[in-house]
Design a protein around this motif. Sequence first.
Motif, short mmCIF file in Angstrom:
data_model
loop_
_atom_site.label_atom_id
_atom_site.label_comp_id
_atom_site.label_asym_id
_atom_site.label_seq_id
_atom_site.Cartn_x
_atom_site.Cartn_y
_atom_site.Cartn_z
N UNK A 41 4.83 5.35 7.21
CA UNK A 41 5.38 5.90 5.96
C UNK A 41 4.37 5.94 4.82
N UNK A 42 3.14 5.57 5.09
CA UNK A 42 2.14 5.57 4.02
C UNK A 42 1.36 6.90 4.04
N UNK A 43 1.23 7.48 2.84
CA UNK A 43 0.53 8.76 2.72
C UNK A 43 -0.95 8.59 3.04
N UNK A 44 -1.55 9.53 3.78
CA UNK A 44 -2.99 9.49 4.02
C UNK A 44 -3.64 10.68 3.33
N UNK A 45 -4.80 10.44 2.70
CA UNK A 45 -5.50 11.50 1.98
C UNK A 45 -6.96 11.54 2.43
N UNK A 46 -7.40 12.72 2.87
CA UNK A 46 -8.78 12.86 3.32
C UNK A 46 -9.70 13.08 2.12
N UNK A 47 -10.77 12.32 2.02
CA UNK A 47 -11.76 12.49 0.95
C UNK A 47 -13.14 12.72 1.56
N UNK A 48 -14.16 12.89 0.71
CA UNK A 48 -15.46 13.39 1.20
C UNK A 48 -16.21 12.40 2.07
N UNK A 87 -13.78 6.87 -0.35
CA UNK A 87 -12.44 6.31 -0.13
C UNK A 87 -12.38 4.88 -0.66
N UNK A 88 -13.41 4.09 -0.38
CA UNK A 88 -13.44 2.70 -0.83
C UNK A 88 -13.50 2.64 -2.36
N UNK A 132 0.84 -1.20 0.00
CA UNK A 132 0.00 0.00 0.00
C UNK A 132 0.88 1.25 0.00
N UNK A 133 0.54 2.21 -0.89
CA UNK A 133 1.31 3.45 -0.93
C UNK A 133 0.49 4.64 -0.42
N UNK A 134 -0.85 4.50 -0.44
CA UNK A 134 -1.71 5.63 -0.06
C UNK A 134 -2.98 5.10 0.62
N UNK A 135 -3.44 5.82 1.63
CA UNK A 135 -4.66 5.41 2.34
C UNK A 135 -5.67 6.55 2.29
N UNK A 136 -6.87 6.25 1.76
CA UNK A 136 -7.95 7.25 1.68
C UNK A 136 -8.96 7.04 2.81
N UNK A 137 -9.49 8.12 3.32
CA UNK A 137 -10.66 8.01 4.20
C UNK A 137 -11.21 9.40 4.50
N UNK A 138 -12.35 9.44 5.16
CA UNK A 138 -12.89 10.72 5.61
C UNK A 138 -11.96 11.28 6.70
#
Lengths: 361, 361
Positions: free
Chosen positions: A211-218, A223-224, A188-194
Amino acid sequence: MSQKNSADLTQLRDQIDAIDTKIQSLIAERAGIAGLVAASKRHNKSAVYYRPERESQVLRAVKARNQGPLSDEVLVRLFREIMSACLAQQKPLKIAFLGPEGTFSEMATYRYFGHSVQAMPESSIDQVFTEVEAGVADFGVVPVENSTEGAVNNTLDMFMSSPLKICGEIDLPIHHYLMSKQQRLDDIKIIYSHRQTLAQCRGWLKSNAPDIETVAVSSNAEAARRAAYSEHAAAIAGQTTAALYGLHILHQQIEDQADNATRFLIIGNQLLAASGDDKTSLMIAAKDEPGLLYHILRPMNEQGVTMTRIESRPSKRKRWDYVFFIDMIGHVDDKPIAATLREIQRFTQQVKVLGSYPKSV
Amino acid sequence: MSQKNSADLTQLRDQIDAIDTKIQSLIAERAGIAGLVAASKRHNKSAVYYRPERESQVLRAVKARNQGPLSDEVLVRLFREIMSACLAQQKPLKIAFLGPEGTFSEMATYRYFGHSVQAMPESSIDQVFTEVEAGVADFGVVPVENSTEGAVNNTLDMFMSSPLKICGEIDLPIHHYLMSKQQRLDDIKIIYSHRQTLAQCRGWLKSNAPDIETVAVSSNAEAARRAAYSEHAAAIAGQTTAALYGLHILHQQIEDQADNATRFLIIGNQLLAASGDDKTSLMIAAKDEPGLLYHILRPMNEQGVTMTRIESRPSKRKRWDYVFFIDMIGHVDDKPIAATLREIQRFTQQVKVLGSYPKSV
């Protein structure tokens, strides 16, 4: 195992069998008396077989009596099931719940009413209200607040036009799952979630995926969706979301605190009598005038009424500007709350009692 | 309600409260003794806290004692929960189940083990086996047969290589739902479903949709997919399918008979002792020789052993041609079954006892 110990075990099991016989005979006796209660109500043309306030009193008594070794939570669940079974002898309660989302509202339904009910899946929150209003269902179960996502808007909107009353509440714990098309966290390189979900899993992420990037989404569903369309992404979301998007669950229950919950309301046609430990929900419609909020909060303060929640929403009707939803401790028949209501009414267009109902046990 | 009747009701409720107090004290006593049983086992270094055969005996006794007014089914459920709660005092059982499909395997898990367990969703049947083999889970729950769709292949294949044993079985009723993008049956022109599902709903369709065309497709999921992509189509499928494809449920439980079911197996590391009313599952590997099936069935017949199911599948291994899965009534320690096994072994390459386990209560 030695012969002596084996004999001890046999003796303990005989004791358990003897206790089970007694428990069973008492449950049968209880069911018999519950049948008499129903007959007496039928005789008096009282249609109200199920009384949430009475059930809450029984469950509180169970907690008060408990001296272990089982936990309060476990005993409350067992007694809910016993009551549910006794009640269903006459006619199982019909409970409408928000169906399409599946598991979650259904789980709240069974937790609150036990398993001896007829659970009816509906396609929308509106439809749950409609079925209860029409008498097709005895009660409805609707989500109203998520500690991650705030108020569930549609439910509050429904109360603006519906005559239904709130008859109860139940909180359901929510767990977060890390899911991906990949099978291993290393890929895993990136993790999406609210944003709020990420915040609730911060400790786990720091320890397990520093070390994994996290990105906030709506939303967690968004995210899924992103995780489903990319090779090296994961999402944090609820368990059922993984099934919807065909993702593997890599880690379960990764939330840092266990108190993440969705609140559900039980809706029905009755305004309940006091159970001795109640909450009251109000809807207040008002024009936007100076000091409006002060006029609403001052009477509560003066009467010593505790407010547990306030939510303001723009009104959909032309005649006023705001609608407030307020929860407070106490029953609408209690003097301080009655006095508070009279006072609030002087400064607002409409005050509607959405219900007085037992605090969740 | 008259004053007299109200007084009667109060009296009945006081009786119920007195009974509840007794039930609660007996449950606490039971939990205490269950704690002693666990301590005794710990003292003897026996890791087996949970014994499915003992639990079946308790539940059969509950059924045998029952004189109403509650049904056997309801009482069995209540006692499962009581046992589950008593057992979980030490350490909740960890149960791996087929997670991605969600609701259904999870439902089987809670029905069988009660709600006081830690249910662990897994992404595949293989993964359920792996977690139990590794000791991460105490037991696993896997689907094995659907009365509509026949054997669930992957589960049977797993037994060819896994050392795990079958420790129990549970049948879960399956209901059919009519679902569509439309909200009303009047707007439907065509109904898709699997051939067997259509057959199971024939009576309902004849009464409620005599003029609507029905089309058999490869699976209920495929039916739902088609309904999701056409304007005037409906599908008959399971409830969760509606959620997956965003369809409205128009009618629920439209199956003509209520006995449509999926069978789940409980898998674990133990070969169980006899409970007094058991089934035995065998896997037999054999070369394709004249009279093969006769050599398998003759010993059963001679020993008076009742076979409840036989399923033949092509073997994945080179050394033999066929694998048979056979269920029969009785425990592997019973003389007729032991004799049957010896006889079958003379004519086949491999006979593996997948488990002897209590018949579902």
